[in-house]
Design a protein around this motif. Structure first.
Motif, PDB file in Angstrom:
ATOM      1  N   CYS A 261      -8.259 -42.053  -8.690  1.00 48.74           N
ATOM      2  CA  CYS A 261      -8.684 -41.468  -7.420  1.00 48.74           C
ATOM      3  C   CYS A 261      -9.951 -42.142  -6.895  1.00 48.74           C
ATOM      4  O   CYS A 261     -10.708 -42.752  -7.646  1.00 48.74           O
ATOM      5  CB  CYS A 261      -8.942 -39.970  -7.581  1.00 48.74           C
ATOM      6  SG  CYS A 261     -10.387 -39.589  -8.603  1.00 48.74           S
ATOM      7  N   ARG A 299      -4.804 -41.585  -5.301  1.00 52.40           N
ATOM      8  CA  ARG A 299      -5.207 -40.310  -4.694  1.00 52.40           C
ATOM      9  C   ARG A 299      -6.535 -40.503  -3.961  1.00 52.40           C
ATOM     10  O   ARG A 299      -7.534 -40.868  -4.574  1.00 52.40           O
ATOM     11  CB  ARG A 299      -5.323 -39.233  -5.787  1.00 52.40           C
ATOM     12  CG  ARG A 299      -3.997 -38.992  -6.524  1.00 52.40           C
ATOM     13  CD  ARG A 299      -4.137 -37.973  -7.647  1.00 52.40           C
ATOM     14  NE  ARG A 299      -5.149 -38.373  -8.596  1.00 52.40           N
ATOM     15  CZ  ARG A 299      -6.007 -37.532  -9.186  1.00 52.40           C
ATOM     16  NH1 ARG A 299      -5.975 -36.244  -8.892  1.00 52.40           N
ATOM     17  NH2 ARG A 299      -6.883 -37.981 -10.049  1.00 52.40           N
ATOM     18  N   ASP A 386       1.612 -29.872  -7.831  1.00 58.51           N
ATOM     19  CA  ASP A 386       1.431 -30.598  -9.090  1.00 58.51           C
ATOM     20  C   ASP A 386       1.926 -32.036  -9.053  1.00 58.51           C
ATOM     21  O   ASP A 386       1.321 -32.918  -9.659  1.00 58.51           O
ATOM     22  CB  ASP A 386       2.145 -29.856 -10.228  1.00 58.51           C
ATOM     23  CG  ASP A 386       1.403 -28.593 -10.635  1.00 58.51           C
ATOM     24  OD1 ASP A 386       0.185 -28.525 -10.403  1.00 58.51           O
ATOM     25  OD2 ASP A 386       2.055 -27.679 -11.172  1.00 58.51           O
ATOM     26  N   HIS A 389      -0.164 -35.148  -8.573  1.00 60.81           N
ATOM     27  CA  HIS A 389      -1.070 -35.484  -9.668  1.00 60.81           C
ATOM     28  C   HIS A 389      -0.307 -35.963 -10.911  1.00 60.81           C
ATOM     29  O   HIS A 389      -0.918 -36.217 -11.941  1.00 60.81           O
ATOM     30  CB  HIS A 389      -1.925 -34.276 -10.031  1.00 60.81           C
ATOM     31  CG  HIS A 389      -2.674 -33.685  -8.878  1.00 60.81           C
ATOM     32  ND1 HIS A 389      -3.721 -34.340  -8.263  1.00 60.81           N
ATOM     33  CD2 HIS A 389      -2.513 -32.514  -8.209  1.00 60.81           C
ATOM     34  CE1 HIS A 389      -4.192 -33.585  -7.270  1.00 60.81           C
ATOM     35  NE2 HIS A 389      -3.470 -32.477  -7.219  1.00 60.81           N
ATOM     36  N   LYS A 415      -7.427 -33.310 -12.037  1.00 63.29           N
ATOM     37  CA  LYS A 415      -6.124 -32.650 -12.121  1.00 63.29           C
ATOM     38  C   LYS A 415      -5.023 -33.581 -12.631  1.00 63.29           C
ATOM     39  O   LYS A 415      -3.985 -33.124 -13.104  1.00 63.29           O
ATOM     40  CB  LYS A 415      -5.739 -32.080 -10.750  1.00 63.29           C
ATOM     41  CG  LYS A 415      -4.725 -30.963 -10.785  1.00 63.29           C
ATOM     42  CD  LYS A 415      -4.635 -30.278  -9.426  1.00 63.29           C
ATOM     43  CE  LYS A 415      -3.450 -29.306  -9.363  1.00 63.29           C
ATOM     44  NZ  LYS A 415      -3.525 -28.247 -10.387  1.00 63.29           N
ATOM     45  N   ALA A 416      -5.247 -34.888 -12.544  1.00 67.54           N
ATOM     46  CA  ALA A 416      -4.259 -35.841 -13.054  1.00 67.54           C
ATOM     47  C   ALA A 416      -4.303 -35.958 -14.573  1.00 67.54           C
ATOM     48  O   ALA A 416      -3.525 -36.706 -15.162  1.00 67.54           O
ATOM     49  CB  ALA A 416      -4.476 -37.211 -12.426  1.00 67.54           C
TER      50      ALA A 416
END
Length: 685
Positions: A261, A299, A386, A389, A415-416
């Motif tokens: 990200c 992301r 979800d 991620h 969150k990944a």
């Protein structure tokens, strides 16, 4: 070109031929000859033929081999650039792969020679005192493992992926079996063939497997061997759980693609430099190598109020990206590596579109074959979804995700469940600190960019050989690169315990408390080769006077009260006037330095200085100079003569044999011999 396997000292000319397809033309660029190989024999050959030869060399000798090999490859780089075009890489893409890989070899060689012992093994850190009187001590050393390293590399960086693994492996003293992905293997093969023909490495130090699947190779590994894998998390976990890998506790380093990200700080507005830097970085990471990078930004996390600004800025920048033949100068993005990768990419994007919307998918160039276009998706509720991620579309795309607070940005970034790299663009150091420390446990690397460092930043997606590369969780939990750490990763750390004298004899590095041998000839009158570890010179004594202290204060300008004001000194920690620490250091040098011309060239530096007890007028000091360790330095064209670096342990004691100062001095000392490494000249890496 035929891409063949090279094992047990010979090229394998038999097997089933398979076309290797150009990502640009769609036609064959080479043929891979896949044979039924003797993997057990290949492992045995590496362990028995190359392993002992590598372990005979010192770490520095092995590092020089890698340096000279890098020079050899650099001279042939244009051949690699020409071939690299067929992988879909532009000139800039190929530079990252080709010169990035060769540059990693230079850096890893240099860092190893600077930071690691000039011995077949590395003496790590200082010794540990394990007993009251110091007669029982501990010392960590890192020794070469007596196995073979299997390197299974991904398709996206045929050169860099091979060289960044192989270089530290060879420096550690371990031979390697290299298995590239068939896609782009013709480029890895060309570089491997040139390495082999250089004759710089012992026979069997590197072997090459031309195959789609490496047969029963993993069945023949043992506890001294290792596996390094780069690729998908699914394949990596499958290999890591191989019964033989588990049963023999074979070291397995997994570096998996991850959903990295980049975060735009809440302080950044469209009129700030940091905003433009952020847009440029996201767009670059989408288009460099056509987004086929394990470190690419999948992301894009932005403040909620900046979503429209970011989407529009990305659109404007991506519209200027010309997609086409990577051999053309105007092309900014080439094709994916193969038609198979295009199919997978489109499937993954389709999966993501179930929970996101497409805000950009137009292109400026070709649309057939292995070509595709940059794509920007937008997810309005990223904390509730979800798959954004978990699903990685391995190509030129990113998903924009809004956040409302620093805490939410951190939650999204993490969150990944583990990534290779995250980045943050902010001009606010308070935001930088909060977000960085919040994200750090889930990222292997975290880059913070503002206008102050942007011009020299190497970029979000560039693993540098000086720094570790890898990440926790989904990213594999492995670690590569990191300068000298990369070499240590491949070695076995052993905790030695015994007397200082015994451990000095084992390690060939002086450990405090070990017995020493007084030199018959002053050490400064001996050549590098003549000096032995543990050889010592105990000096005459000098009684410190008040006049010494006054003169040193006058000469140095250091008139600190503890040295010059008797009344204030009486109230100090010492209770009396004491000598300057640097007077003790200087006077000790006067005691042990030999005044006559000799092999010693100059004082190169001083390390780990400690003033352990005060020296007052009337105290008598004495120094002991001990050869601690030695390092050969390569002779350059500008050097008048060859020399090495000698590390001297210095102990200064008083009349009661109490230690008052200790440190390590480095000196350059002439060598008598010219070594093979001295004939390789060039710019120091």
């Amino acid at each position: 070109m035929q891409v063949k396997s090279y094992i047990k000292g010979e090229w394998i000319d038999r097997g089933e031929s398979k076309d290797l397809i150009s990502a640009v033309t769609g036609g064959p660029v080479a043929q891979m000859l896949e044979a039924d190989l003797d993997y057990k024999g290949a492992c045995k050959y590496a362990r028995q033929k190359a392993g002992p030869e590598l372990r005979k060399m010192s770490i520095h000798e092995r590092a020089f081999k890698i340096k000279f090999l890098a020079q050899h490859l650099l001279e042939r780089k244009e051949d690699y650039y020409e071939l690299s075009t067929h992988t879909g890489a532009t000139r800039q893409d190929s530079w990252i792969d080709i010169e990035g890989g060769i540059g990693s070899m230079f850096t890893l060689s240099s860092k190893s020679r600077i930071e690691l012992s000039d011995l077949p093994y590395h003496v790590e850190g200082g010794h540990e005192r394990l007993s009251r009187e110091g007669t029982f001590v501990g010392q960590h050393i890192c020794v070469p493992r007596q196995g073979v390293a299997v390197h299974i590399n991904a398709f996206n960086f045929p050169v860099w992926g091979m060289l960044e693994k192989m270089a530290p492996c060879i420096i550690s003293g371990m031979p390697a079996i290299i298995k590239p992905s068939p896609t782009g293997s013709y480029l890895a093969y060309k570089v491997f063939k040139d390495m082999l023909e250089s004759n710089l490495l012992p026979e069997g130090a590197i072997q090459f497997i031309a195959a789609d699947v490496p047969g029963d190779l993993l069945d023949h590994l043992n506890s001294q061997d290792s596996v390094s894998f780069t690729g998908s998390a699914t394949t990596g976990q499958k290999l890591k759980s191989h019964p033989n890998i588990v049963a023999n506790n074979v070291r397995f380093n997994l570096e998996a693609d991850s959903l990295n990200c980049s975060i735009l700080g809440g302080d950044v507005t469209p009129d700030m430099e940091e905003f433009d830097l952020f847009i440029k970085e996201v767009a670059n990471e989408m288009t460099v190598k056509s987004g086929q990078k394990c470190t690419a930004i999948r992301r894009t996390i932005v403040p909620k109020e900046r979503v429209n600004d970011v989407v529009e800025a990305l659109k404007n920048r991506l519209q200027k990206t010309t997609v086409g033949d990577p051999g053309q100068k105007e092309t900014r993005m080439g094709p994916l590596a193969s038609a198979t990768q295009v199919e997978r990419f489109e499937q993954q994007v389709s999966s993501l579109l179930e929970t996101t919307e497409s805000v950009y998918s137009n292109g400026n160039g070709q649309h057939n074959g292995a070509f595709t276009n940059p794509k920007v998706l937008l997810c309005h509720r990223p904390l509730e979804v979800d798959n954004i991620h978990k699903v990685e579309a391995f190509g030129p795309m990113t998903t924009v995700m809004p956040y409302e607070s620093n805490e939410e940005a951190i939650e999204l970034a993490n969150k990944a469940d583990g990534s290779l790299v995250g980045s943050l663009f902010t001009a606010n150091d308070d935001i930088a600190r909060e977000v960085t420390l919040g994200c750090a446990p889930y990222h292997g690397r975290f880059m913070v960019v503002n206008r102050d460092c942007a011009d020299e930043s190497t970029g979000h997606g560039s693993p540098m050989p000086h720094m570790v590369h890898g990440g926790p969780g989904h990213a594999g939990g492995g670690q590569e690169l990191g300068g000298a750490r990369a070499v240590i990763h491949n070695m076995q750390r052993v905790a030695l315990q015994g007397s200082p004298t015994t451990l000095t004899n084992i390690t060939n590095q002086y450990i405090k408390g070990a017995e020493t041998k007084e030199a018959e000839t002053h050490p400064f009158q001996q050549y590098f080769e003549d000096l032995e570890v543990g050889e010592a010179r105990t000096t005459d004594t000098h009684t410190v006077t008040e006049e010494d202290i006054e003169r040193f204060a006058d000469l140095s300008g250091d008139e600190f009260y503890a040295h010059t004001d008797p009344e204030a000194a009486e109230r100090s920690l010492f209770g009396e006037i004491v000598a300057h620490g640097y007077f003790v250091l200087s006077r000790a040098a006067g005691l042990f330095v030999h005044p006559d011309e000799g092999p010693v060239i100059l004082n190169y530096g001083l390390e780990n200085l400690r003033f352990t007890n005060p020296v007052a007028p009337g105290d008598t000091i004495q120094a002991k100079l001990i050869v601690k360790r030695k390092t050969v330095r390569q002779k350059k064209a500008k050097d008048k003569f060859p020399f090495g670096i000698v590390y001297w342990d210095v102990e200064v004691t008083n009349q009661d044999d109490v230690l008052v100062a200790e440190y390590t001095i480095l000196t350059l000392i002439k060598r008598r011999e010219v070594l093979d490494m001295d004939i390789f000249e060039g710019n120091e890496d």
